[in-house]
Design an enzyme around this catalytic site. Structure first.
Site, PDB file in Angstrom:
ATOM      1  N   THR A  94       0.830  -1.207   0.000  1.00  0.00           N
ATOM      2  CA  THR A  94       0.000   0.000   0.000  1.00  0.00           C
ATOM      3  C   THR A  94       0.862   1.253   0.000  1.00  0.00           C
ATOM      4  O   THR A  94       0.429   2.313  -0.463  1.00  0.00           O
ATOM      5  CB  THR A  94      -0.952  -0.012   1.208  1.00  0.00           C
ATOM      6  OG1 THR A  94      -1.681  -1.240   1.203  1.00  0.00           O
ATOM      7  CG2 THR A  94      -1.931   1.143   1.155  1.00  0.00           C
ATOM      8  N   TYR A 182       4.041 -11.959   6.181  1.00  0.00           N
ATOM      9  CA  TYR A 182       2.893 -11.470   5.415  1.00  0.00           C
ATOM     10  C   TYR A 182       2.509 -12.539   4.414  1.00  0.00           C
ATOM     11  O   TYR A 182       3.218 -12.788   3.443  1.00  0.00           O
ATOM     12  CB  TYR A 182       3.255 -10.159   4.731  1.00  0.00           C
ATOM     13  CG  TYR A 182       2.123  -9.460   4.021  1.00  0.00           C
ATOM     14  CD1 TYR A 182       0.800  -9.842   4.170  1.00  0.00           C
ATOM     15  CD2 TYR A 182       2.380  -8.367   3.192  1.00  0.00           C
ATOM     16  CE1 TYR A 182      -0.231  -9.193   3.519  1.00  0.00           C
ATOM     17  CE2 TYR A 182       1.360  -7.695   2.545  1.00  0.00           C
ATOM     18  CZ  TYR A 182       0.060  -8.121   2.701  1.00  0.00           C
ATOM     19  OH  TYR A 182      -0.966  -7.468   2.058  1.00  0.00           O
ATOM     20  N   LYS A 210       0.651 -11.476   9.331  1.00  0.00           N
ATOM     21  CA  LYS A 210      -0.395 -10.664   8.714  1.00  0.00           C
ATOM     22  C   LYS A 210      -1.038 -11.556   7.664  1.00  0.00           C
ATOM     23  O   LYS A 210      -0.407 -11.924   6.670  1.00  0.00           O
ATOM     24  CB  LYS A 210       0.194  -9.404   8.065  1.00  0.00           C
ATOM     25  CG  LYS A 210      -0.857  -8.574   7.316  1.00  0.00           C
ATOM     26  CD  LYS A 210      -0.215  -7.425   6.551  1.00  0.00           C
ATOM     27  CE  LYS A 210      -1.264  -6.690   5.712  1.00  0.00           C
ATOM     28  NZ  LYS A 210      -0.670  -5.640   4.854  1.00  0.00           N
ATOM     29  N   VAL A 250      -3.971  -5.128  10.420  1.00  0.00           N
ATOM     30  CA  VAL A 250      -3.110  -4.283   9.593  1.00  0.00           C
ATOM     31  C   VAL A 250      -3.991  -3.871   8.432  1.00  0.00           C
ATOM     32  O   VAL A 250      -4.227  -4.643   7.499  1.00  0.00           O
ATOM     33  CB  VAL A 250      -1.844  -5.013   9.122  1.00  0.00           C
ATOM     34  CG1 VAL A 250      -0.999  -4.072   8.256  1.00  0.00           C
ATOM     35  CG2 VAL A 250      -1.029  -5.513  10.308  1.00  0.00           C
TER      36      VAL A 250
END
Length: 343
Positions: A94, A182, A210, A250
């Site tokens: 992001t 992640y 995550k 998150v």
């Protein structure tokens, strides 16, 4: 020292919960020259080692495409002080990490630490599909004063599970910082399989996942038999993840709805499930508007602009939201109860 559980013929070993020190590793542990010694963030609990409400922060760019470092600091301050984030992830997807240089990543991290590093956990995205490069980024993040690392599954090359295991442990061995894995097979092409997560849970620096895999059962199995904390990495599943024991979020919509999400977490943890559900349902149009139209980074920047917090333009190959997309997003934010103050 290590509790054992037997599942499906496998003996699983997790870090002992009792007596384990709480809180994230301090940013002052490194003896590497050049480390910037920022004040450590507020103490974290062992079940939420990176805090509970984190936003995967966009990177503000000026009109000429350069990183807007004062804008980075303004946004970080807004997210922590007004949107109730107790943690930020910088230079994730992001944050448009594929199109920022290593030098820009370090300057962005230092800017965020300077702005909010005394009151929020600042996690540096350092994962790439090159293990050696990821190690370099991890060491640079530690020198800059990061409180933790986010390491994504290596993308595009689709390594086998043993390759994932060795990649993650090699990066985790490179610094003294706690690591959040992640797991996002929609972008990486490869999931971190449950058995691999059981193995990775043995590593003392690997503290959390995550999850953007949308497999709550697999996450439940891992969290039930290891000390890995799970964070929802998919805003569509924030409340369901809480229901199976997630430590927090998150988030991408946390740019504009962080305070609401923080309240959702508080309600749920207090046993006020109906109140948490009300927030979840109210934010459905916000989640849809930001996550389902043109990608999180693009729409998060558009949403910030609509609430009066300009985060600049996107970098190619991303492009800014169209006029039509912004009009639809405006309606979504209003439907979610957010106040529109910008264009």
């Amino acid at each position: 020292m290590y509790p054992r559980a037997h599942i499906g013929g496998l003996f699983l070993v997790g870090r002992a919960r009792a007596g384990e020190a709480s809180g994230v590793a301090r940013s002052t542990v490194s003896a590497d020259p050049g480390t910037v010694r920022f004040m450590a963030p507020p103490t974290r609990t062992s079940d939420a080692p990176f805090g509970r409400m984190l936003t995967a922060m966009v990177t503000p760019f000026s009109a000429d495409g350069a990183v807007d470092y004062p804008g980075v600091q303004r946004l970080a301050t807004f997210l922590v002080d007004e949107q109730r984030n107790d943690g930020l992830v910088v230079s994730g997807t992001t944050g448009e990490s594929p199109t920022t240089t290593d030098g820009e990543k370090e300057r962005i991290l230092r800017a965020v630490l300077e702005a909010v590093g005394d009151r929020a956990t600042v996690v540096a995205g350092v994962g790439t599909n090159d293990t050696a490069h990821s190690v370099e980024l991890a060491r640079a993040a530690q020198r800059a004063g990061a409180h933790g690392l986010l390491v994504v599954t290596p993308y595009y090359s689709k390594p086998p599970q043993e390759g994932l295991y060795q990649h993650f442990t090699t990066v985790a061995d490179a610094t003294a910082l706690p690591v959040m894995l992640y797991d996002i097979p929609g972008r990486s092409g490869v999931p971190i399989q449950t058995e691999t997560l059981f193995r990775l849970a043995h590593h003392p620096a690997i503290r959390a996942v995550k999850d953007a895999k949308a497999d709550l059962f697999a996450g439940s199995m891992v969290s039930a038999h290891t000390d890995l904390a799970f964070y929802s990495g998919d805003d569509t599943l924030n409340l369901p993840w809480l229901s199976v024991g997630a430590a927090g979020f998150v988030s991408v919509i946390g740019h504009v709805a962080g305070a609401d999400l923080a309240m959702m977490i508080e309600h749920y943890r207090a046993g006020e499930v109906a109140a948490a559900l009300e927030i979840h349902r109210r934010l459905l149009p916000v989640v849809s508007g930001i996550m389902n139209r043109a990608g999180g980074a693009i729409m998060a920047k558009a949403a910030l602009r609509l609430i009066g917090q300009d985060a600049g333009v996107a970098r190619l190959p991303l492009v800014d939201a169209t006029t039509e997309q912004i009009a639809l997003l405006r309606a979504d934010l209003v439907a979610g109860g957010l106040k529109i103050t910008g264009d």
